[in-house]
Design an enzyme around this catalytic site. Structure first.
Site, PDB file in Angstrom:
ATOM      1  CG  ASP A  56      -1.769  -1.252   1.306  1.00  0.00           C
ATOM      2  OD1 ASP A  56      -2.211  -1.726   0.247  1.00  0.00           O
ATOM      3  OD2 ASP A  56      -1.970  -1.751   2.427  1.00  0.00           O
ATOM      4  CG  HIS A  88      -2.824  -5.439   2.916  1.00  0.00           C
ATOM      5  ND1 HIS A  88      -2.268  -4.472   2.115  1.00  0.00           N
ATOM      6  CD2 HIS A  88      -2.615  -6.619   2.286  1.00  0.00           C
ATOM      7  CE1 HIS A  88      -1.744  -5.033   1.056  1.00  0.00           C
ATOM      8  NE2 HIS A  88      -1.954  -6.341   1.121  1.00  0.00           N
TER       9      HIS A  88
END
Length: 359
Positions: A195, A222
């Site tokens: 990310d 996530h």
């Protein structure tokens, strides 16, 4: 602590400096203009086991770790029959790290013996239309089994989980370690680095700057909207419109779907995940070797929010996730995102905990 510190692994030297001073039986060598001290490697080099090392993420991840001079032994484990071949292939690369290959459940304990770090990309990959939550039932069983083996064979190793859904599987691993009486919350870590990698890439593009020089903080979890990039902390973000911030946030949150669709059913984000995972493991290794000031966003058990697991900038040390950073002042948009995602994140965590307790 909101800016991760990345330092060179070795001291730059002039290769010509070694021509007349290198002894006939050298203890050091030069790779890429850096002196590599093999005597020091014998002390600081770590054994890293990659569970799922023959898979789409595992192979490129193992390749990148083979080139890391902080790894003295790379253990590649998978169920696939060709796993020993992956290890042989890697062993031909001219770096100091030795490689061993292990296939099948009967060789799992051998793969883990003496491991300092265990990286787990094992599990079923996402296909078009699947969410990370769809993967849970299959991958939870896999992670529970692997974590159980780690608890038995290498209970002091740092577990680095890549397998999805991270939000639920890290709690699974933690509960398995608790049941075995060897749980250390500093040593069970979920990788959310992809990310950050995506955020750095796209922020760099937006600002016309080198993506390598960006350091966007991404907190939460996530998966989808649990991924919360703190774009308000990016220098110059005050020049962005609300629409730009919303669009970039959404792209970071759903970057995985972008890859799944582009690969047209042939896989998910394997290469970028392997890159991000290898970068994170190398930061862990630097910290284990005593390097100070290493801060990375990762998903751990903490009390930063009401969720028992949460990704936030974390100071890494010899024992893993040594300390976490509290959230800074958020923009109204970010605060709204945090408030709306926490119930989902807590539910995903609870799902993992309940699964592990039912075993």
């Amino acid at each position: 602590l909101w800016h991760a510190v990345r330092k060179p692994v070795a001291t730059p030297v002039d290769p010509l400096e070694l021509v007349s001073t290198t002894p006939k039986a050298p203890v050091g060598c030069v790779y890429g203009g850096h002196r590599i001290d093999y005597a020091m490697m014998a002390i600081s080099g770590k054994k890293v086991a990659v569970l799922g090392g023959a898979g789409g993420i595992g192979q490129p991840l193992a390749l990148l770790l083979k080139g890391c001079d902080m790894v003295s032994h790379l253990s590649v484990y998978d169920l696939a029959n060709f796993t020993p071949g992956v290890a042989v292939d890697l062993s031909h690369i001219n770096t100091p790290c030795t490689v061993s290959g292990h296939k099948g459940a009967e060789e799992l304990e051998a793969a883990l013996e003496g491991a300092d770090v265990v990286v787990i990309p094992a599990g079923v990959a996402r296909k078009p239309g699947m969410t990370r939550d769809d993967l849970f039932n299959t991958n939870a069983s896999i992670i529970a089994s692997l974590a159980g083996a780690c608890a038995k064979v290498c209970p002091k190793a740092i577990l680095v989980l890549i397998a999805n859904p991270v939000n639920s599987l890290v709690p699974v691993a933690a509960e398995v370690m608790k049941k075995a009486g060897v749980h250390d919350p500093r040593k069970v870590i979920g990788v959310t680095s992809l990310d950050v990698t995506r955020a750095n890439t796209w922020v760099g593009e937006m600002n016309g700057e080198n993506p390598r020089e960006q350091n966007v903080v991404v907190v939460g979890g996530h998966a989808g909207t649990t991924i919360l990039p703190l774009l308000s902390q990016v220098p110059g973000s005050d020049r962005w419109s609300d629409e730009q911030i919303k669009a970039l946030t959404n792209r970071i949150q759903f970057g995985g779907e972008e890859v799944v669709k582009a690969k047209d059913g042939a896989g998910s984000a394997t290469l970028s995940m392997a890159y991000s995972g290898a970068e994170f493991v190398q930061q862990i290794l630097r910290a284990m070797n005593g390097e100070q000031g290493i801060v990375e966003c990762c998903y751990t058990e903490n009390n930063v929010t009401e969720a028992s697991f949460f990704a936030t900038p974390t100071t890494l040390g010899p024992n893993g996730a040594e300390s976490v950073t509290s959230l800074p002042e958020l923009s109204a948009f970010e605060q709204e995102g945090l408030d709306s995602m926490l119930p989902d994140l807590k539910a995903q965590i609870a799902k993992g905990v309940e699964f592990a307790k039912s075993l």
